[in-house]
Design a protein around this motif. Sequence first.
Motif, PDB file in Angstrom:
ATOM      1  N   GLU A  40      29.491 -99.523 -39.884  1.00 53.72           N
ATOM      2  CA  GLU A  40      29.975-100.282 -38.808  1.00 53.72           C
ATOM      3  C   GLU A  40      28.575-100.940 -38.333  1.00 53.72           C
ATOM      4  O   GLU A  40      28.639-102.222 -37.815  1.00 53.72           O
ATOM      5  CB  GLU A  40      30.742 -99.574 -37.701  1.00 53.72           C
ATOM      6  CG  GLU A  40      31.932 -99.254 -37.800  1.00 53.72           C
ATOM      7  CD  GLU A  40      32.971-100.368 -38.132  1.00 53.72           C
ATOM      8  OE1 GLU A  40      32.766-101.317 -37.453  1.00 53.72           O
ATOM      9  OE2 GLU A  40      33.861-100.395 -38.996  1.00 53.72           O
ATOM     10  N   GLU A  41      27.602-100.261 -37.967  1.00 50.32           N
ATOM     11  CA  GLU A  41      26.411-100.937 -37.763  1.00 50.32           C
ATOM     12  C   GLU A  41      25.728-102.151 -38.346  1.00 50.32           C
ATOM     13  O   GLU A  41      25.474-102.992 -38.046  1.00 50.32           O
ATOM     14  CB  GLU A  41      25.233 -99.793 -37.466  1.00 50.32           C
ATOM     15  CG  GLU A  41      23.974-100.280 -36.922  1.00 50.32           C
ATOM     16  CD  GLU A  41      22.889 -99.178 -36.835  1.00 50.32           C
ATOM     17  OE1 GLU A  41      21.708 -99.454 -36.461  1.00 50.32           O
ATOM     18  OE2 GLU A  41      23.253 -98.061 -37.204  1.00 50.32           O
ATOM     19  N   GLU A  42      25.955-101.967 -39.798  1.00 52.24           N
ATOM     20  CA  GLU A  42      25.646-102.941 -40.870  1.00 52.24           C
ATOM     21  C   GLU A  42      26.642-104.227 -40.588  1.00 52.24           C
ATOM     22  O   GLU A  42      26.191-105.222 -40.612  1.00 52.24           O
ATOM     23  CB  GLU A  42      25.586-102.530 -42.274  1.00 52.24           C
ATOM     24  CG  GLU A  42      24.403-101.549 -42.519  1.00 52.24           C
ATOM     25  CD  GLU A  42      24.496-100.938 -43.860  1.00 52.24           C
ATOM     26  OE1 GLU A  42      25.494-101.574 -44.736  1.00 52.24           O
ATOM     27  OE2 GLU A  42      23.878-100.089 -44.500  1.00 52.24           O
ATOM     28  N   ARG A  43      27.849-104.017 -40.479  1.00 52.89           N
ATOM     29  CA  ARG A  43      28.797-105.041 -40.275  1.00 52.89           C
ATOM     30  C   ARG A  43      28.432-105.876 -38.869  1.00 52.89           C
ATOM     31  O   ARG A  43      28.236-106.969 -38.679  1.00 52.89           O
ATOM     32  CB  ARG A  43      30.035-104.626 -40.084  1.00 52.89           C
ATOM     33  CG  ARG A  43      30.891-104.185 -41.714  1.00 52.89           C
ATOM     34  CD  ARG A  43      32.073-104.281 -41.435  1.00 52.89           C
ATOM     35  NE  ARG A  43      32.822-102.945 -40.828  1.00 52.89           N
ATOM     36  CZ  ARG A  43      33.042-101.798 -41.777  1.00 52.89           C
ATOM     37  NH1 ARG A  43      32.637-102.077 -43.108  1.00 52.89           N
ATOM     38  NH2 ARG A  43      33.020-100.658 -41.046  1.00 52.89           N
ATOM     39  N   PHE A  44      28.122-105.009 -37.906  1.00 50.25           N
ATOM     40  CA  PHE A  44      27.545-105.783 -36.597  1.00 50.25           C
ATOM     41  C   PHE A  44      26.261-106.574 -36.936  1.00 50.25           C
ATOM     42  O   PHE A  44      26.296-107.635 -36.328  1.00 50.25           O
ATOM     43  CB  PHE A  44      27.531-104.613 -35.457  1.00 50.25           C
ATOM     44  CG  PHE A  44      27.310-105.277 -34.359  1.00 50.25           C
ATOM     45  CD1 PHE A  44      27.866-105.690 -33.504  1.00 50.25           C
ATOM     46  CD2 PHE A  44      25.688-105.171 -33.840  1.00 50.25           C
ATOM     47  CE1 PHE A  44      27.479-106.474 -32.251  1.00 50.25           C
ATOM     48  CE2 PHE A  44      25.059-105.578 -32.791  1.00 50.25           C
ATOM     49  CZ  PHE A  44      26.107-106.360 -31.876  1.00 50.25           C
ATOM     50  N   GLU A  45      25.458-105.878 -37.474  1.00 55.60           N
ATOM     51  CA  GLU A  45      24.175-106.536 -37.673  1.00 55.60           C
ATOM     52  C   GLU A  45      24.263-107.910 -38.497  1.00 55.60           C
ATOM     53  O   GLU A  45      23.643-108.969 -38.380  1.00 55.60           O
ATOM     54  CB  GLU A  45      23.168-105.771 -38.362  1.00 55.60           C
ATOM     55  CG  GLU A  45      22.586-104.500 -36.976  1.00 55.60           C
ATOM     56  CD  GLU A  45      21.522-103.699 -37.906  1.00 55.60           C
ATOM     57  OE1 GLU A  45      21.097-104.054 -38.986  1.00 55.60           O
ATOM     58  OE2 GLU A  45      21.310-102.629 -37.248  1.00 55.60           O
ATOM     59  N   ILE A  48      25.508-110.704 -36.295  1.00 52.42           N
ATOM     60  CA  ILE A  48      24.596-110.929 -35.059  1.00 52.42           C
ATOM     61  C   ILE A  48      24.359-112.501 -35.038  1.00 52.42           C
ATOM     62  O   ILE A  48      24.435-113.328 -34.209  1.00 52.42           O
ATOM     63  CB  ILE A  48      23.346-110.246 -34.769  1.00 52.42           C
ATOM     64  CG1 ILE A  48      23.682-108.914 -34.377  1.00 52.42           C
ATOM     65  CG2 ILE A  48      22.405-111.043 -34.170  1.00 52.42           C
ATOM     66  CD1 ILE A  48      22.406-108.089 -34.478  1.00 52.42           C
ATOM     67  N   PRO A  49      24.171-113.122 -36.263  1.00 53.85           N
ATOM     68  CA  PRO A  49      23.671-114.555 -36.113  1.00 53.85           C
ATOM     69  C   PRO A  49      25.095-115.395 -35.904  1.00 53.85           C
ATOM     70  O   PRO A  49      25.046-116.436 -35.211  1.00 53.85           O
ATOM     71  CB  PRO A  49      23.362-115.002 -37.970  1.00 53.85           C
ATOM     72  CG  PRO A  49      22.873-113.749 -38.283  1.00 53.85           C
ATOM     73  CD  PRO A  49      23.702-112.631 -37.301  1.00 53.85           C
ATOM     74  N   GLU A  50      26.165-114.878 -36.417  1.00 49.98           N
ATOM     75  CA  GLU A  50      27.452-115.545 -36.159  1.00 49.98           C
ATOM     76  C   GLU A  50      27.702-115.519 -34.417  1.00 49.98           C
ATOM     77  O   GLU A  50      28.105-116.470 -33.974  1.00 49.98           O
ATOM     78  CB  GLU A  50      28.739-114.899 -36.541  1.00 49.98           C
ATOM     79  CG  GLU A  50      29.955-115.382 -36.462  1.00 49.98           C
ATOM     80  CD  GLU A  50      31.058-114.762 -37.005  1.00 49.98           C
ATOM     81  OE1 GLU A  50      32.274-114.631 -36.662  1.00 49.98           O
ATOM     82  OE2 GLU A  50      30.649-114.000 -38.233  1.00 49.98           O
ATOM     83  N   LEU A  51      27.387-114.477 -34.144  1.00 46.35           N
ATOM     84  CA  LEU A  51      27.875-114.179 -32.618  1.00 46.35           C
ATOM     85  C   LEU A  51      26.724-115.002 -31.774  1.00 46.35           C
ATOM     86  O   LEU A  51      26.933-115.613 -30.807  1.00 46.35           O
ATOM     87  CB  LEU A  51      27.609-112.828 -32.016  1.00 46.35           C
ATOM     88  CG  LEU A  51      28.666-111.723 -32.932  1.00 46.35           C
ATOM     89  CD1 LEU A  51      28.057-110.366 -32.337  1.00 46.35           C
ATOM     90  CD2 LEU A  51      30.082-112.212 -32.398  1.00 46.35           C
ATOM     91  N   HIS A  52      25.483-115.238 -32.305  1.00 45.38           N
ATOM     92  CA  HIS A  52      24.588-115.898 -31.642  1.00 45.38           C
ATOM     93  C   HIS A  52      24.832-117.564 -31.828  1.00 45.38           C
ATOM     94  O   HIS A  52      24.714-118.156 -30.485  1.00 45.38           O
ATOM     95  CB  HIS A  52      23.069-115.588 -32.363  1.00 45.38           C
ATOM     96  CG  HIS A  52      21.970-116.353 -31.633  1.00 45.38           C
ATOM     97  ND1 HIS A  52      21.574-116.225 -30.557  1.00 45.38           N
ATOM     98  CD2 HIS A  52      21.215-117.419 -32.309  1.00 45.38           C
ATOM     99  CE1 HIS A  52      20.499-116.925 -30.366  1.00 45.38           C
ATOM    100  NE2 HIS A  52      20.457-117.898 -31.314  1.00 45.38           N
ATOM    101  N   ASN A  53      25.329-117.930 -32.954  1.00 48.09           N
ATOM    102  CA  ASN A  53      25.595-119.208 -33.082  1.00 48.09           C
ATOM    103  C   ASN A  53      26.955-119.612 -31.929  1.00 48.09           C
ATOM    104  O   ASN A  53      26.913-120.719 -31.502  1.00 48.09           O
ATOM    105  CB  ASN A  53      25.875-119.628 -34.548  1.00 48.09           C
ATOM    106  CG  ASN A  53      24.909-119.599 -35.175  1.00 48.09           C
ATOM    107  OD1 ASN A  53      23.751-119.875 -34.738  1.00 48.09           O
ATOM    108  ND2 ASN A  53      24.872-119.446 -36.649  1.00 48.09           N
TER     109      ASN A  53
END
Length: 107
Positions: A40-45, A48-53
Amino acid sequence: MDQTLQRLLNAEQRAEAIVHEADQERDRIIQGALQEAHAEEERFETRIPELHNAFIEKAEQRARQTNSELKKRYDEHHVQLRNLAEEREAEALDAAYQLLTDTEADR
């Protein structure tokens, strides 16, 4: 008495086997939970770029909207000022004409 001791010994061995199995099951569950948490941590990481964008895109959209609203208000204010200037221009021309044509002002 020997049979009683033997039954107690057998019961103790079964209990130890059950405890050992429970310990192994607990360790297996913990390891599974740790692996799932890491996944789950890897999926979240990776997201991150998608969320940031997405955040940047929304911020830019709000900035464009704010800029558009400010430009609209500026344009409206500019029109009001232009109308006032045109109204005052006629009054100023009339006053200047009066001053130029007033023969009594020269005396």
